[in-house]
Design a protein around this motif. Structure first.
Motif, PDB file in Angstrom:
ATOM      1  N   PRO A 265     -65.206 -57.031  30.541  1.00 36.83           N
ATOM      2  CA  PRO A 265     -65.804 -56.988  29.212  1.00 36.83           C
ATOM      3  C   PRO A 265     -67.041 -57.877  29.046  1.00 36.83           C
ATOM      4  CG  PRO A 265     -64.013 -58.538  29.199  1.00 36.83           C
ATOM      5  CD  PRO A 265     -64.125 -58.037  30.623  1.00 36.83           C
ATOM      6  N   LEU A 266     -67.687 -58.307  30.133  1.00 32.50           N
ATOM      7  CA  LEU A 266     -68.859 -59.173  29.990  1.00 32.50           C
ATOM      8  C   LEU A 266     -69.984 -58.472  29.251  1.00 32.50           C
ATOM      9  CD1 LEU A 266     -69.045 -60.908  33.498  1.00 32.50           C
ATOM     10  CD2 LEU A 266     -67.619 -61.457  31.510  1.00 32.50           C
ATOM     11  N   SER A 267     -69.977 -57.138  29.264  1.00 32.55           N
ATOM     12  CA  SER A 267     -71.014 -56.377  28.563  1.00 32.55           C
ATOM     13  C   SER A 267     -70.921 -56.532  27.054  1.00 32.55           C
ATOM     14  CB  SER A 267     -70.927 -54.899  28.946  1.00 32.55           C
ATOM     15  OG  SER A 267     -69.636 -54.384  28.668  1.00 32.55           O
ATOM     16  N   MET A 268     -69.819 -57.113  26.560  1.00 31.16           N
ATOM     17  CA  MET A 268     -69.716 -57.394  25.128  1.00 31.16           C
ATOM     18  C   MET A 268     -70.758 -58.414  24.700  1.00 31.16           C
ATOM     19  SD  MET A 268     -65.560 -57.699  24.928  1.00 31.16           S
ATOM     20  CE  MET A 268     -65.602 -58.332  23.260  1.00 31.16           C
ATOM     21  N   ASN A 269     -71.174 -59.266  25.612  1.00 26.47           N
ATOM     22  CA  ASN A 269     -72.212 -60.275  25.356  1.00 26.47           C
ATOM     23  C   ASN A 269     -73.248 -60.179  26.463  1.00 26.47           C
ATOM     24  OD1 ASN A 269     -69.374 -61.774  24.457  1.00 26.47           O
ATOM     25  ND2 ASN A 269     -71.019 -61.945  22.966  1.00 26.47           N
ATOM     26  N   PRO A 270     -74.122 -59.174  26.409  1.00 32.29           N
ATOM     27  CA  PRO A 270     -75.073 -58.957  27.506  1.00 32.29           C
ATOM     28  C   PRO A 270     -76.040 -60.109  27.662  1.00 32.29           C
ATOM     29  CG  PRO A 270     -75.630 -57.599  25.602  1.00 32.29           C
ATOM     30  CD  PRO A 270     -74.293 -58.202  25.311  1.00 32.29           C
TER      31      PRO A 270
END
Length: 363
Positions: A265-270
């Motif tokens: 889920p790192l793409s939640m905070n690009p």
């Protein structure tokens, strides 16, 4: 007060390098820590901000550091660090802490990288400079230096400072004083465009996963998916052709030209420019990166592939960028680690290098 805080931190850090803190805990506390370690829940506290001197360091680039994470490794009884802003300086000190490396250049001149003058020519790979993003000692004693590379469009005074980015590797046989030929290992699926714009992939970090004997590179594409992606190599030296990009839940695409999928889920905070280390207290890999919103975020992983939901780490002004972690080295730390980061950006790109302790707690 600053000196007292540094002494306290040094004592904590020394204990994190050894087994002293574990040996001094009662047995019942050990059992509690084992239970919480299995649950995987953790928290952190941040120390007060201090700043590092920028007077004359690095030479010719004073005030621009850090331009990404600073690789630090131990060789013998000394610590070697590499500071990059399109070219790389090498420092040597008796401590891994960056404040102990300031003005300890060895040699005095850059050891790797550099760029073409404004009216130079492009070679399509690294004419805009190279930034070390991970350095590791190999089994044969050589150093493998993984780097962010840029190629520009010329002349820059009419084309601007846009860059096409990629990632490469070079090798050193003299502890990083000099380096051999650079090789490209990761490249975007889209080639360098004719029209200058931010493109390619880069702004990453490379670590070696001791749990499965693989290298992992975490990077951000400049176009398309602008969140952190990853690639892996099982080659002990990270050679060209051994890298596979993460795509559709598998390392299935070639490093040179393949497609990629952002890490969930790192793409939640690009964002980009991660600093990654193995934390011996949490028994997890820890990643810290700057989001495009100017804040620092933190996540952890038991295997360097499956990452936890990000947590907000720090917001220090409108732009908090370029985190660098140092514990026992830049890729290993314990309960107390040192966070370095850039803030207070000026119009010409110069910035202030700040430092805080991060103390982890198992819940």
């Amino acid at each position: 007060m600053v000196r007292l805080s540094f002494i306290v931190f040094s004592i904590q850090l020394l204990c994190s390098w050894s087994s002293c803190s574990k040996q001094d805990r009662p047995v019942e506390n050990d059992l509690k820590l084992q239970k919480t370690a299995l649950s995987g829940e953790w928290s952190f506290t941040l120390g007060e901000r201090s700043t590092l001197s920028q007077s004359g360091f690095p030479p010719g680039d004073s005030g621009y550091y850090t331009d990404g994470a600073v690789p630090v490794l131990k060789l013998g009884n000394q610590y070697i660090a590499f500071w990059a802003r399109y070219r790389n300086y090498r420092t040597v000190a008796s401590s891994p802490l960056l404040q102990d490396h300031l003005n300890h250049l060895n040699p005095l001149t850059p050891v790797f990288g550099g760029n073409q003058p404004n009216n130079g020519t492009s070679n399509g790979f690294n004419d805009g400079g190279m930034w070390f993003i991970g350095v590791r000692q190999l089994n044969d004693g050589r150093l493998a230096g993984f780097f962010h590379a840029e190629t520009h469009w010329y002349p820059r005074n009419t084309q601007g400072w846009y860059a096409y980015k990629s990632i490469g590797v070079a090798y050193s046989s003299d502890s990083g004083r000099s380096w051999g030929a650079p090789y490209q290992i990761l490249k975007h699926e889209l080639n360098k465009p004719d029209t200058p714009r931010w493109s390619g992939l880069g702004d990453g970090a490379v670590i070696y996963n001791h749990l499965n004997n693989k290298y992992y590179c975490y990077y951000t594409p400049a176009t398309g998916v602008t969140a952190i992606c990853m690639a892996a190599s099982a080659d002990p030296n990270g050679y060209v052709g051994s890298w596979k990009k993460w795509y559709n839940n598998a390392f299935s695409e070639p490093g040179l030209g393949g497609k990629q999928t952002a890490i969930a889920p790192l793409s939640m905070n690009p964002g980009s420019n991660p600093s990654v280390h193995w934390n011996t207290y949490l028994n997890k890999f820890v990643m810290i990166w700057h989001g495009w919103d100017g804040k620092l975020y933190i996540s952890a992983s038991a295997n360097a592939e499956t990452w936890e939901t990000p947590k907000l780490l720090l917001e220090d002004g409108p732009k908090t960028w370029y985190p660098a972690i140092v514990g026992a080295s830049s890729v290993e730390g314990g309960q107390v680690i040192q966070l370095y980061y850039a803030y207070n950006f000026r119009p010409d790109g110069r910035r202030t290098l700040a430092s805080r302790t991060i103390t982890f707690q198992l819940l």
